[in-house]
Design a protein around this motif. Sequence first.
Motif, PDB file in Angstrom:
ATOM      1  N   LEU A 162       0.831  -1.200   0.000  1.00  0.00           N
ATOM      2  CA  LEU A 162       0.000   0.000   0.000  1.00  0.00           C
ATOM      3  C   LEU A 162       0.868   1.253   0.000  1.00  0.00           C
ATOM      4  CD1 LEU A 162      -2.635  -1.107   2.667  1.00  0.00           C
ATOM      5  CD2 LEU A 162      -2.987  -0.955   0.198  1.00  0.00           C
ATOM      6  N   LYS A 163       0.448   2.258  -0.754  1.00  0.00           N
ATOM      7  CA  LYS A 163       1.186   3.520  -0.819  1.00  0.00           C
ATOM      8  C   LYS A 163       0.484   4.643  -0.042  1.00  0.00           C
ATOM      9  CE  LYS A 163       3.500   2.536  -5.193  1.00  0.00           C
ATOM     10  NZ  LYS A 163       3.770   3.008  -6.582  1.00  0.00           N
ATOM     11  N   GLU A 164      -0.736   4.393   0.383  1.00  0.00           N
ATOM     12  CA  GLU A 164      -1.441   5.372   1.197  1.00  0.00           C
ATOM     13  C   GLU A 164      -2.421   4.656   2.116  1.00  0.00           C
ATOM     14  OE1 GLU A 164      -5.222   6.858  -1.435  1.00  0.00           O
ATOM     15  OE2 GLU A 164      -3.285   7.790  -1.886  1.00  0.00           O
ATOM     16  N   ARG A 180       4.874  -2.038   7.693  1.00  0.00           N
ATOM     17  CA  ARG A 180       5.619  -2.710   6.623  1.00  0.00           C
ATOM     18  C   ARG A 180       4.894  -2.628   5.278  1.00  0.00           C
ATOM     19  NH1 ARG A 180       5.807  -7.787   7.177  1.00  0.00           N
ATOM     20  NH2 ARG A 180       4.384  -8.043   8.933  1.00  0.00           N
ATOM     21  N   ASN A 181       4.445  -1.419   4.947  1.00  0.00           N
ATOM     22  CA  ASN A 181       3.935  -1.130   3.623  1.00  0.00           C
ATOM     23  C   ASN A 181       4.843  -0.085   2.979  1.00  0.00           C
ATOM     24  OD1 ASN A 181       1.082  -2.332   2.740  1.00  0.00           O
ATOM     25  ND2 ASN A 181       1.077  -2.167   4.978  1.00  0.00           N
ATOM     26  N   ARG A 182       4.308   0.688   2.033  1.00  0.00           N
ATOM     27  CA  ARG A 182       5.077   1.750   1.378  1.00  0.00           C
ATOM     28  C   ARG A 182       4.334   3.076   1.506  1.00  0.00           C
ATOM     29  NH1 ARG A 182       6.131  -1.661  -4.251  1.00  0.00           N
ATOM     30  NH2 ARG A 182       7.220  -3.445  -3.288  1.00  0.00           N
ATOM     31  N   ILE A 183       3.647   3.248   2.605  1.00  0.00           N
ATOM     32  CA  ILE A 183       2.754   4.395   2.768  1.00  0.00           C
ATOM     33  C   ILE A 183       3.548   5.686   2.910  1.00  0.00           C
ATOM     34  CG2 ILE A 183       1.013   5.429   4.270  1.00  0.00           C
ATOM     35  CD1 ILE A 183       0.120   2.583   4.972  1.00  0.00           C
ATOM     36  N   LEU A 207       6.617   7.687   5.757  1.00  0.00           N
ATOM     37  CA  LEU A 207       5.955   8.932   6.152  1.00  0.00           C
ATOM     38  C   LEU A 207       6.974   9.982   6.561  1.00  0.00           C
ATOM     39  CD1 LEU A 207       3.051   7.366   8.229  1.00  0.00           C
ATOM     40  CD2 LEU A 207       2.813   8.615   6.065  1.00  0.00           C
ATOM     41  N   SER A 208       6.773  11.196   6.071  1.00  0.00           N
ATOM     42  CA  SER A 208       7.635  12.331   6.422  1.00  0.00           C
ATOM     43  C   SER A 208       6.821  13.351   7.210  1.00  0.00           C
ATOM     44  CB  SER A 208       8.214  12.974   5.162  1.00  0.00           C
ATOM     45  OG  SER A 208       7.182  13.506   4.352  1.00  0.00           O
ATOM     46  N   ASP A 209       7.479  14.407   7.665  1.00  0.00           N
ATOM     47  CA  ASP A 209       6.795  15.433   8.457  1.00  0.00           C
ATOM     48  C   ASP A 209       5.622  16.049   7.698  1.00  0.00           C
ATOM     49  OD1 ASP A 209       8.691  15.055  10.468  1.00  0.00           O
ATOM     50  OD2 ASP A 209      10.053  16.510   9.578  1.00  0.00           O
TER      51      ASP A 209
END
Length: 379
Positions: A162-164, A180-183, A207-209
Amino acid sequence: MKAGAGLVSALALFLLMGAVSTQRPRPKKPTRRPATTRKPSVPKPAAPAQPEPQEPTDFPPPILGPPSMYPDCPRECFCSPSYPNSLNCENRNIRVIPVIPFRTHYLYLQNNYISEVTEGAFVNATEVRWVNLANNRIHRINKQVFEKIPALLYLYAQGNQLKEVPSGLPATLEQLRLSRNRISRIPAGAFNKMGNLTLLDLYNNQLSDSDLGRNTFKDLTSLMQLNLARNILKKMPAGIPSGIIQLFLDRNSIDDIPKDYFKDFSHLAFVRLNHNQLSDKGLPKAVFNISSLLDLQLSHNQLASVPLFNGHLEHLHLNHNSIESINGTVICPFSLQADLTDYSVVPRLRYLRLDGNHLSPPIPLDVIMCFRHLRSIVF
């Protein structure tokens, strides 16, 4: 007589020589066959192209079980007579979710090769409460899926692609595991009206700020555990619900904690900030002086001194920093001249880890005098 015989012999010899001289030599047979005219080659019709395999060849075939006593039980799954509300489809090498029976409350689909979750399989599954989709290859969960299962309580989708964060999550949800996804994106309003959610696990994503706005977690009023470890955060996340109990931020790049960051947290008991870039400069003097805090983990940072903490703290992890000395009088949460017979005021620290620093034994006496409940010190 002799003359006649000689005449006859001469005549016979003459006739023989004439026969030889008049005989023509026979032509020799050719050693090779004369070239023949070849027929023009007609191209053969091309063989029909083989269809592409419907499934990737590196996937093992789906495992089909014997017919079940339940006529609505998919062959890819197992329906236990002991648990009629459970549908067990894990470890079956399936690619597509089968149609879920109406009676299903607990759905186990982990460890398969599912790539997309669509609403078709859930058309009759309005009673589902628990869905485990862990360790598949899911890149999308359609929003309409959650319209079919509006009373869902637990959704486990860790170990996918998943990306989101999925949209349309039901307000009934109590646990959401997406580690352990690509969110790298949380859509606006993804957690709207989810006041029942107690656990949100986003460990090991991207995830970033900028992906965590001030209102991202606003509606999560019942949240008790938030796991944002192993992302790419550089700052403490904003807008964390004040009732949080466990906050995990290990393995990010956080180098600063605002002075009053924890002041509104009334139940915060566990804070993990291991493997960040915290130094004394980025830690206000009393930022961890929280009366509810029981376990504080700051290992593998760049601290040069022991931060101040409240007397209720029980476990403190400071291993693998740059601490060169420890002063029990300075860090002691109460005065060493106080009444030491009143154990209610004695600091509750029981476990202290200081290995991996620049400290030399012995342990200072004032540390022992202050923390009388200490049972284990790793020095």
